[in-house]
Each structure stands twice: as structure tokens, then as C-alpha cells.
Design a protein around this motif. Sequence first.
Motif, short mmCIF file in Angstrom:
data_model
loop_
_atom_site.label_atom_id
_atom_site.label_comp_id
_atom_site.label_asym_id
_atom_site.label_seq_id
_atom_site.Cartn_x
_atom_site.Cartn_y
_atom_site.Cartn_z
N PHE B 41 0.87 -1.19 0.00
CA PHE B 41 0.00 0.00 0.00
C PHE B 41 0.90 1.23 0.00
O PHE B 41 1.78 1.35 0.83
N THR B 42 0.66 2.13 -0.93
CA THR B 42 1.44 3.38 -0.94
C THR B 42 0.55 4.51 -0.44
O THR B 42 -0.66 4.36 -0.34
N THR B 43 1.16 5.62 -0.14
CA THR B 43 0.39 6.76 0.36
C THR B 43 0.35 7.89 -0.64
O THR B 43 -0.04 9.00 -0.33
N VAL B 44 0.75 7.61 -1.86
CA VAL B 44 0.79 8.66 -2.87
C VAL B 44 -0.63 9.01 -3.31
O VAL B 44 -1.46 8.14 -3.48
N GLY B 45 -0.92 10.29 -3.50
CA GLY B 45 -2.23 10.71 -4.00
C GLY B 45 -3.18 11.06 -2.88
O GLY B 45 -3.34 10.30 -1.94
N GLY B 46 -3.81 12.23 -2.98
CA GLY B 46 -4.66 12.73 -1.90
C GLY B 46 -5.99 12.02 -1.79
O GLY B 46 -6.46 11.73 -0.71
N SER B 47 -6.63 11.72 -2.92
CA SER B 47 -7.97 11.15 -2.84
C SER B 47 -8.04 9.80 -3.56
O SER B 47 -9.10 9.31 -3.86
N ASN B 48 -6.86 9.24 -3.81
CA ASN B 48 -6.81 7.93 -4.46
C ASN B 48 -5.97 6.98 -3.63
O ASN B 48 -4.96 7.38 -3.06
N LEU B 49 -6.41 5.73 -3.59
CA LEU B 49 -5.61 4.69 -2.96
C LEU B 49 -4.82 4.00 -4.06
O LEU B 49 -5.37 3.64 -5.11
N THR B 50 -3.53 3.83 -3.84
CA THR B 50 -2.68 3.16 -4.82
C THR B 50 -2.04 1.95 -4.14
O THR B 50 -1.43 2.09 -3.08
N VAL B 51 -2.22 0.78 -4.74
CA VAL B 51 -1.67 -0.45 -4.17
C VAL B 51 -0.89 -1.18 -5.26
O VAL B 51 -1.40 -1.38 -6.37
N LEU B 52 0.34 -1.53 -4.96
CA LEU B 52 1.17 -2.29 -5.90
C LEU B 52 1.03 -3.77 -5.55
O LEU B 52 0.97 -4.13 -4.38
N PHE B 53 1.01 -4.62 -6.58
CA PHE B 53 0.95 -6.05 -6.31
C PHE B 53 1.47 -6.83 -7.51
O PHE B 53 1.52 -6.30 -8.62
#
Lengths: 125, 343
Positions: B41-53
Motif C-alpha cells: 500500500f502506498t500513500t501517494v495521492g490525496g484522494s486515491n488509494l494506490t496499491v502495488l501487487f
Amino acid sequence: MSQDAPSLDELLLTVRQFVDEIAPQLAGRDRYHALCASFLVEIARREIAGGGDDSEERAMLGHYLGPTEPGANGLAALAQAIRGGRLDDRFDELLKDLTDHVVRQVRVTRPDVLDAMHREGGSQG
Amino acid sequence: MSQKEQKSSSAAALGATITEGLRAAVVRRFGTEAGIDNVVFTTVGGSNLTVLFDLIDGAARRRLVFRQETIVPENSPFLDPSRQFRVLQLLHPEGLPVPEPIFEFDADDSLARAYVVAFVDGESLPRRLLDAPNFAPARQRFCAQAGEFLGRLHALDPAPAEFLADFPDSIDPIAATMGRIDRWGVSLPALELAVRWLERNRPSNAPRRLLHGDFRTGNMLMDEQGIRAVLDYECAHLGAPMEDLGWLCLRSFRFGHVDKPVGGFGPREPFYAAYAAASGKAVDPEEVRWWEIFGFIRWAHHNVMQMYGHVTGARRSTAFAACGRNIALIEYELLMTLQGHYT
């Protein structure tokens, strides 16, 4: 009413120094928000030091709008007058006066970004 | 349980929900043998959740990115994720450097307002890109690469992007922007004055093209050779091509390198020349300047949005509070540019 030391400014400075001290120990989002917090406290210190003098702003609004009711939102009224085209023939004058208005705001928010012509002691543009 | 423990416990529960939803979505599309691994789980982006997998499909393993819109701000200026995904589906087959769209979540998934794209490795932080010695070769190439990207984008037939036609910014970007500021209940005389200037100096009708809408330093991944992928399609719309050029050149996005108008990377000439070569259309510098004046209004509007989210309690943070006070800085740059002091 007088208060014992520390003064209001010293209280805010103490908070800022603490935030600055712990910020390097934080990572990622927390660190970023700590830097923002430090920035906000500095704005508050400058705003308090300015004493809340709004005489120049009131003079500008009076110049374009005439006398206004106490408590009226003069900036909103000025914005409406501009939008309605009622001040189109005073564009250049407004450009200068609104620049001066914004410069007063930036002196509180982030004086280091002002151009040399608007730094304290510089000539007004 | 302390407040901090509660917060971390609810974050863990959210993480588990997202991971399970992602796993189920992968199985639906790639079969029961498929799975996911290495979830970050990354914390980049104010109103978007970004998850790498990693998607594991038989012997193959592929790094992917899950993006979900988690907050829809009141009076949002952003495209819904489904239309963002459709924009990527248009651009990727054209060979433009954009993340490959993999799949979009639908009503049969447990997660909504989300899609998956291919992972692209690279750096996006403006300060590193503009200041770190190892990015010097990328900085040399940037203006030409940025011009080529926009030139190729604007040369595309806009007909397949007609699904963006009813987005307010496709209809009238000034009205869309000022309308949102009005609905947030904010009055800014400096912006109103700039709008009067824009209305009196409006360029003649430009061809209508698919625009990126947020093409600026910080919204692209780069390596030492230059641009690897252009990200962030939340503001894609139809409009005048020079709008995209003006946005990249906005003084607010030069990150301290104010003498380098193209995103803080370099001068305008190689950017305009590369754009003309890729698009077949010459750049009108005055029209770009017109869109830069508009760009300040639009950037102020983004900051009003964040301030509004903060003061109404919808999304409180020190950063969003700072956005409120940042508005005056943007107005200052706008007025100095209007007067010709800043270029």
C-alpha cells in the motif's frame, strides 16, 4: 488581560521548534504533514505580529464600492462588481490595487516568494 | 484500545478488505489458479488509494498497480475512474508512454471505482527530477520529450474520446472552474479580474482535441533517460491543444526553477519545436500565455477545493490547511504574469 510568560509568540515558536525537531525523525506522509504544520505556525506568528490591521483593505474596497455596511463581505462585493463588468474601465488601476492587496497577504503567508519590488523596503509595483 | 491503536486496527481491516477484493477480482478474470503477492500500500495521492501487487498467472509474475478513488470531493473536478480507464485504453495502443490498462472493476467485484494498470518504475518527485545530479541527462531531454508527447496526443482523432464531451471542462473550462469556486462559496477578486482579461483576449476558435488536462511536473514517471510514463488522467477532457502546453509552463509548477518555464526543466523553444514536429501544428506563444493565465485560475481552484475539504471537516490535514493560504501565492503569480513582470 496580561498573561505570564511565555508570550503568545513564544508559545507558537515553541510549538514550531518542537515540530521542526521531530520532523526529521518521521517518514513519508507524517514528515510531510509535520513540515506543513511548521509552515502553518509560522504563518500564524506573522499574522499575529501584523496586528490584524485591515485599514488598507478597507480603503481599497471603499475606493471601488463606496461606503459599505459594517460586516459586509467587501471582497465578495468587489468580486461581483468585477464579474459584472462594472469596473472594466478601471482594469489597470484594479490590477495594481489587487496586486498590492495580494502582496499584503503574501507578506504573511510566505514573504520569501515576493519579487524584489515587493519586499519590505522595496518600491511598490 | 487507544485512538492510535484503533486507527491502525481499522487501517489493517481496510487493507485486508482491499487485498481480498483484489484477489477475488484477479481470480474472476485470470482463473482460479491466478493469485496476488507482494502487496504494497502506498500513500501517494490525496484522494486515491494506490496499491502495488504482483499478479501470479501460472509461471508468469507481473507487477501491477491498483488505483481506487476513495474520496469524491464535493463538487469534484475529477473524471470518474471508469472514464480515466477508457482514456488509457485509447492512448496505450497508440504507443504513447502511458501505463498499460489491465482491467477495470465492475458491479460484480467487491471493490468499486477502481482499475488496474501495469506498474512502471520511475521517479515522480519534482525536487529529485529537477535537482538530483543523476537526472541531468533526463533534464536535457525533457523539453523535447514533453513536446513530442503532447504533439502526438493532440494529433489523435478526438472522435473516440467523445465520451468526455459532457465533462464540464470539455464544454467551457472557465465556466467550469469559476462555477466550482462559486459553489465552494469563495470570492477572489484577483481571479475575477483575470477572467475579465481572458474574456477580452480569448483566442480564435482552436481545434478540439483530447487533452491530458494535468500534464505537469510531478505527474510523470521518469528515469535517467527521461519520461517513462505519463500518469494521472483525472482531468482529461476535450479542448484547445494549447491548454495542455500552458499548464506545463505554469510558473507554479517550476519548483524553484522559475527561469525554466517548461516545468522547471528548460526553455520553451525546444518544447514548442518538438510539439510542432509531432503534431504538424505550430505553437502560438500568445495562446500558450493565455492558457497560463487560465492555468493560475485553475490551480487556485484546486487549492480552494482542498481548503474547502479542510474547513468543512471532510478531509482535514495540515497540507489542505496550507492550500488555503497558498491561494494568495497563486494570485500573486497570476497578477505579476498579467502585468508582464513574470514570464
